[in-house]
Design a protein around this motif. Structure first.
Motif, mmCIF file in Angstrom:
data_model
loop_
_atom_site.group_PDB
_atom_site.id
_atom_site.type_symbol
_atom_site.label_atom_id
_atom_site.label_comp_id
_atom_site.label_asym_id
_atom_site.label_seq_id
_atom_site.Cartn_x
_atom_site.Cartn_y
_atom_site.Cartn_z
ATOM 1 N N ARG A 140 0.824 -1.199 0.000
ATOM 2 C CA ARG A 140 0.000 0.000 0.000
ATOM 3 C C ARG A 140 0.862 1.255 0.000
ATOM 4 O O ARG A 140 1.976 1.255 0.514
ATOM 5 C CB ARG A 140 -0.955 0.009 1.188
ATOM 6 C CG ARG A 140 -2.092 -0.972 0.982
ATOM 7 C CD ARG A 140 -3.169 -0.803 1.995
ATOM 8 N NE ARG A 140 -2.642 -1.297 3.269
ATOM 9 C CZ ARG A 140 -3.328 -1.327 4.387
ATOM 10 N NH1 ARG A 140 -4.556 -0.884 4.413
ATOM 11 N NH2 ARG A 140 -2.793 -1.784 5.483
ATOM 12 N N GLY A 156 -3.304 4.181 -2.273
ATOM 13 C CA GLY A 156 -3.357 3.256 -3.392
ATOM 14 C C GLY A 156 -2.619 1.985 -3.037
ATOM 15 O O GLY A 156 -2.110 1.830 -1.920
ATOM 16 N N GLN A 157 -2.557 1.104 -4.013
ATOM 17 C CA GLN A 157 -1.934 -0.192 -3.750
ATOM 18 C C GLN A 157 -1.312 -0.732 -5.023
ATOM 19 O O GLN A 157 -1.853 -0.564 -6.111
ATOM 20 C CB GLN A 157 -3.023 -1.136 -3.257
ATOM 21 C CG GLN A 157 -2.555 -2.511 -2.914
ATOM 22 C CD GLN A 157 -3.665 -3.286 -2.226
ATOM 23 O OE1 GLN A 157 -4.276 -2.788 -1.288
ATOM 24 N NE2 GLN A 157 -3.915 -4.486 -2.685
ATOM 25 N N LEU A 167 -7.071 3.544 -4.106
ATOM 26 C CA LEU A 167 -7.994 3.112 -3.068
ATOM 27 C C LEU A 167 -8.883 4.245 -2.580
ATOM 28 O O LEU A 167 -10.091 4.083 -2.461
ATOM 29 C CB LEU A 167 -7.222 2.509 -1.886
ATOM 30 C CG LEU A 167 -6.435 1.240 -2.186
ATOM 31 C CD1 LEU A 167 -5.602 0.823 -0.976
ATOM 32 C CD2 LEU A 167 -7.363 0.113 -2.620
ATOM 33 N N LYS A 168 -8.295 5.418 -2.303
ATOM 34 C CA LYS A 168 -9.082 6.495 -1.703
ATOM 35 C C LYS A 168 -8.432 7.842 -1.981
ATOM 36 O O LYS A 168 -7.216 7.988 -1.877
ATOM 37 C CB LYS A 168 -9.154 6.259 -0.189
ATOM 38 C CG LYS A 168 -9.859 7.280 0.615
ATOM 39 C CD LYS A 168 -11.295 6.920 0.774
ATOM 40 C CE LYS A 168 -11.959 7.914 1.725
ATOM 41 N NZ LYS A 168 -13.357 7.953 1.602
#
Length: 183
Positions: A140, A156-157, A167-168
């Motif tokens: 991550r 993110g990842q 992700l956000k």
């Protein structure tokens, strides 16, 4: 732990024992290491050395053994790596590369022998304008920019094959204004 002096190109290795005491292991003389702008550890005692070198990036990989000895694993040819302003280790040998000017990225992996395996390139503009990028755990990423007072952030990842998944995106102002972020 690995210590490096960019002025003398000397190094040192050490570790912390179970009580938190520092145990010195080895000293490496001036000139033993190259001129490096970034040194990160992607895990398992491996080290990745990088310098954008004013246009033709150079890199190398090495490893510290259990007794603190340094073993050079690979010197990569000039130009094999792009121009990166941030290199983030993700564990398991994986690395994330970011260019703050172009907002492009790349992912890759150092294998146990120190060879670099390129995984994915991410085009210019794919990522935001980030001042800090850290990995709080394996795979991550946390992106942050104080942005002149109204901080913005995202997470993110990277999956095991090097693909990026956002992700956000956090709303402006959710995070304070910080000088350093450590994963």
């Amino acid at each position: 732990m690995f210590f490096y002096n960019s002025s003398t190109r000397a190094g040192s290795s050490g570790k912390l024992d179970a009580s938190g005491n520092y145990v010195h292991m080895k000293d490496f003389p001036p000139g033993q290491f190259g001129n490096w702008g970034s040194i990160v550890s992607p895990g398992s005692g491996r080290l990745f050395f990088y310098n954008s070198n004013g246009g033709s990036a150079v890199a190398a990989s090495g490893q510290l053994d259990a007794t603190g000895n340094y073993v050079n694993l690979k010197d990569f040819p000039a130009g094999q790596f792009g121009q990166w302003t941030k290199i983030v280790p993700l564990g398991d040998g994986r690395l994330f590369f970011y260019n703050s000017s172009t907002r492009a990225g790349s992912s890759g992996k150092l294998d146990a022998s120190g060879n670099y395996v390129h995984m994915k390139d991410f085009p210019p503009g794919q990522f935001g304008n980030w001042g800090d990028i850290v990995s709080p755990d394996s795979g991550r990423l946390f992106f942050y920019n104080s942005n002149g007072g109204s901080a913005v952030a995202a997470s993110g990842q990277l999956d095991p094959t090097g693909n990026y998944v956002n992700l956000k995106d956090f709303p402006a102002g959710q995070f304070g204004t910080w000088s350093y972020i450590v994963g």
